[in-house]
Design an enzyme around this catalytic site. Sequence first.
Site, PDB file in Angstrom:
ATOM      1  N   GLY A 181      -0.520 -14.050   3.620  1.00 33.89           N
ATOM      2  CA  GLY A 181      -0.433 -14.900   2.446  1.00 33.89           C
ATOM      3  C   GLY A 181      -1.221 -14.252   1.313  1.00 33.89           C
TER       4      GLY A 181
ATOM      5  N   HIS B   5     -10.579  16.216  53.141  1.00 36.35           N
ATOM      6  CA  HIS B   5      -9.183  16.571  52.843  1.00 36.35           C
ATOM      7  C   HIS B   5      -8.201  15.633  53.545  1.00 36.35           C
ATOM      8  CE1 HIS B   5     -11.387  20.470  52.681  1.00 36.35           C
ATOM      9  NE2 HIS B   5     -11.814  20.069  53.865  1.00 36.35           N
TER      10      HIS B   5
ATOM     11  N   ALA C 232      -1.288 -22.567  18.929  1.00 40.68           N
ATOM     12  CA  ALA C 232      -0.113 -23.257  19.472  1.00 40.68           C
ATOM     13  C   ALA C 232       1.198 -22.566  19.122  1.00 40.68           C
ATOM     14  CB  ALA C 232      -0.083 -24.696  18.941  1.00 40.68           C
TER      15      ALA C 232
ATOM     16  N   GLY D 204       4.084 -25.612  11.912  1.00 43.36           N
ATOM     17  CA  GLY D 204       3.264 -24.915  10.918  1.00 43.36           C
ATOM     18  C   GLY D 204       1.778 -25.153  11.118  1.00 43.36           C
TER      19      GLY D 204
ATOM     20  N   GLU E 169       2.641 -17.759   0.645  1.00 45.86           N
ATOM     21  CA  GLU E 169       2.968 -17.142   1.928  1.00 45.86           C
ATOM     22  C   GLU E 169       4.009 -16.030   1.760  1.00 45.86           C
ATOM     23  OE1 GLU E 169       1.471 -17.439   4.808  1.00 45.86           O
ATOM     24  OE2 GLU E 169       0.089 -18.656   3.651  1.00 45.86           O
TER      25      GLU E 169
ATOM     26  N   ASN F  40     -18.387  12.982  60.114  1.00 46.48           N
ATOM     27  CA  ASN F  40     -17.450  13.946  59.538  1.00 46.48           C
ATOM     28  C   ASN F  40     -16.038  13.583  59.972  1.00 46.48           C
ATOM     29  OD1 ASN F  40     -17.242  16.799  58.179  1.00 46.48           O
ATOM     30  ND2 ASN F  40     -15.785  16.719  59.874  1.00 46.48           N
TER      31      ASN F  40
HETATM   32  C1  UD1 Z   1      -1.281 -17.056   8.414  1.00 45.64           C
HETATM   33  C2  UD1 Z   1      -1.506 -17.658   7.030  1.00 45.64           C
HETATM   34  C3  UD1 Z   1      -1.525 -16.537   6.005  1.00 45.64           C
HETATM   35  C4  UD1 Z   1      -2.622 -15.538   6.363  1.00 45.64           C
HETATM   36  C5  UD1 Z   1      -2.444 -15.027   7.771  1.00 45.64           C
HETATM   37  C6  UD1 Z   1      -3.653 -14.216   8.167  1.00 45.64           C
HETATM   38  C7  UD1 Z   1      -0.489 -19.878   7.075  1.00 45.64           C
HETATM   39  C8  UD1 Z   1       0.661 -20.707   6.628  1.00 45.64           C
HETATM   40  N1  UD1 Z   1      -0.452 -18.573   6.742  1.00 45.64           N
HETATM   41  O1  UD1 Z   1       0.001 -16.462   8.406  1.00 45.64           O
HETATM   42  O2  UD1 Z   1      -1.776 -17.059   4.717  1.00 45.64           O
HETATM   43  O3  UD1 Z   1      -2.590 -14.464   5.434  1.00 45.64           O
HETATM   44  O4  UD1 Z   1      -2.310 -16.127   8.696  1.00 45.64           O
HETATM   45  O5  UD1 Z   1      -3.460 -13.598   9.393  1.00 45.64           O
HETATM   46  O6  UD1 Z   1      -1.399 -20.391   7.671  1.00 45.64           O
HETATM   47  N2  UD1 Z   1       0.014 -21.785  14.835  1.00 45.64           N
HETATM   48  C9  UD1 Z   1      -0.017 -23.031  15.426  1.00 45.64           C
HETATM   49  N3  UD1 Z   1       0.993 -23.897  15.198  1.00 45.64           N
HETATM   50  C10 UD1 Z   1       2.042 -23.620  14.387  1.00 45.64           C
HETATM   51  C11 UD1 Z   1       2.074 -22.361  13.769  1.00 45.64           C
HETATM   52  C12 UD1 Z   1       1.046 -21.462  13.989  1.00 45.64           C
HETATM   53  O7  UD1 Z   1      -0.952 -23.341  16.163  1.00 45.64           O
HETATM   54  O8  UD1 Z   1       2.919 -24.478  14.235  1.00 45.64           O
HETATM   55  C13 UD1 Z   1      -1.083 -20.828  15.111  1.00 45.64           C
HETATM   56  C14 UD1 Z   1      -0.592 -19.513  15.707  1.00 45.64           C
HETATM   57  O9  UD1 Z   1      -0.601 -19.565  17.118  1.00 45.64           O
HETATM   58  C15 UD1 Z   1      -1.597 -18.501  15.139  1.00 45.64           C
HETATM   59  C16 UD1 Z   1      -2.104 -19.152  13.858  1.00 45.64           C
HETATM   60  O10 UD1 Z   1      -1.711 -20.510  13.909  1.00 45.64           O
HETATM   61  O11 UD1 Z   1      -2.679 -18.299  16.013  1.00 45.64           O
HETATM   62  C17 UD1 Z   1      -1.518 -18.494  12.607  1.00 45.64           C
HETATM   63  O12 UD1 Z   1      -0.103 -18.559  12.670  1.00 45.64           O
HETATM   64  P1  UD1 Z   1       0.800 -17.306  12.286  1.00 45.64           P
HETATM   65  O13 UD1 Z   1       2.202 -17.679  12.494  1.00 45.64           O
HETATM   66  O14 UD1 Z   1       0.299 -16.095  12.963  1.00 45.64           O
HETATM   67  O15 UD1 Z   1       0.509 -17.223  10.716  1.00 45.64           O
HETATM   68  P2  UD1 Z   1       0.736 -15.980   9.769  1.00 45.64           P
HETATM   69  O16 UD1 Z   1       2.169 -15.845   9.460  1.00 45.64           O
HETATM   70  O17 UD1 Z   1       0.042 -14.790  10.305  1.00 45.64           O
END
Ligand code: UD1
Length: 488
Positions: free
Chosen positions: A145, A366, A13, A84, A158, A380
């Site tokens: 993280g 050609h 999301a 998040g 994180e 041809n």
């Molecule tokens: C996340 C982890 C981190 C890990 C890393 C690995 C958390 C807080 N951190 O960080 O520890 O090392 O992945 O790749 O989880 N998403 C939602 N809704 C939101 C936010 C994100 O659905 O509100 C989804 C994103 O679309 C994505 C996934 O969650 O597919 C991870 O989110 P992303 O922002 O990529 O997390 P990272 O910063 O990579």
Amino acid sequence: MIAKKIQAIILAAGKSTRFNTGRTKLIEKICGQEMVLYPIKLFKSMHIPITLVLGYQKELVEQVLIQNCEHEHCHIVYQEAQRGTADAVLCSKPTWHADYILVINGDMPLVTQEIIEKLYATHHEKKAVISFVTSHADPLLGSYGRVIQDKENIKIVEAKEFKGDPTEHCCINAGIYLINRDFLQAHINRIQPSEVAQEFYFTDLIKIASDARHTIATITAPFDQIRGINTFKELWVSEQIKKSELISMWMDRGVRFSIAHNVHIDLDVSIGAGSYIGCGSILLKGTKVGNNCKIEEFSSLDNAIVGDSTTILSHCIIKDSAIGTQATIGPFAHIRNQSMLGDKVIVGNFVEIKQSIIGPDSRMKHLAYIGDTVMGSNVNIGAGTITCNHDGANKHKTTIKDNAYIGSNNTLVAPLMVGKGAFTAAGSVITDNVPDNALGIGRARQINKEGYAEKLRKRRTAQQKNADETPFIPAVKTDKDSSITENS
Ligand code: UD1
Ligand code: CA
């Protein structure tokens, strides 16, 4: 067995801000397949039920699911505001039913079945309440993280909140967790917004479990299999890895690549044994190359079928079309829009074929354009021939029957039929049907004027002499010197 106990929650999301495109990254393709489809297909193959959390640009992701017939395999829930990963998991709560909930980021397409199985086995063996995958990365990679552990405690800090020395902490969180449903239900609401980013981090659940002295298990996975994709640079690296896997697999099956790292190959492609793929070639989704084929340098095959022992010479573009066996195509040929070429067809330099059926053994060697045509066998087509299939408003069909011989530089004005074994004269504009075995001639008859060349040469010499005797004339053209400027 594992499938009965587990359900997967895929987090997809997020806003993908680090991509800087304004678009959700989940629909970016890696080797021809959208990022979001990778975990979906993996869990589908393992018979694990899937909940997909969508939010930002959910319509675009849903469109991809529908196009690929994957929407039926996913229970979709929506996260209204992107607050998040913990909030995203919480949105899936009404769908929780299995004993163990597997939470996985949607942006890690290289994950394997082995990692999921190992995580499950370890979780079971250790009787953990929560287990997660770790890896060892370049300590200066900023976006992961970090797993911070001492004898008693374990937590994930994180990147935005991490203040320590990164080289001291190179164990990172991969983003795959297996949690007992009861524990998840009881504790997810305890996650508070983070200090710096004010986001609800799902990773805080590890600290919650650790503080309560619950058993936490971890497994380690190779970093290349758990890479997350937050930027185009990371997408590029992951795609290189995926592509190398595919090329190695085809090499093991007897395909020779020249300069393999310069070839692009999608997931949904097949190549027969004994075939050769030249440098700079692009083999896109849906392409099937037969056995003992030669695809030479810089050719692009997009949803193209190439029969056994066919050669595609360099710089060809073949899209949504099929070619038979033992054919030779190119160099510089363009074949498109559901064209179907039979066995042993020869298509040469600068020939374009659009939405046409070409019978076996036919040749157009050609400079030709063949559009909306049905051509029989052993036909041809002379150099420079084109079908005039479009009258400015509508398209019309051309039919050229078996063994016909179209002379060079013909203009075939459709709708038109050239009969079996018929000939057309070179340079003809053919506007009417040509019956079987007839000769169609559609051009002005030639007249020769005896001695005329000599007369012309004399006239030119006289004009040249005149020009040489004329004094310098400035660059302003007047009526008087117009004859000079025209001849010079
Ligand atoms: C996340 C982890 C981190 C890990 C890393 C690995 C958390 C807080 N951190 O960080 O520890 O090392 O992945 O790749 O989880 N998403 C939602 N809704 C939101 C936010 C994100 O659905 O509100 C989804 C994103 O679309 C994505 C996934 O969650 O597919 C991870 O989110 P992303 O922002 O990529 O997390 P990272 O910063 O990579
Ligand atoms: Ca990520």
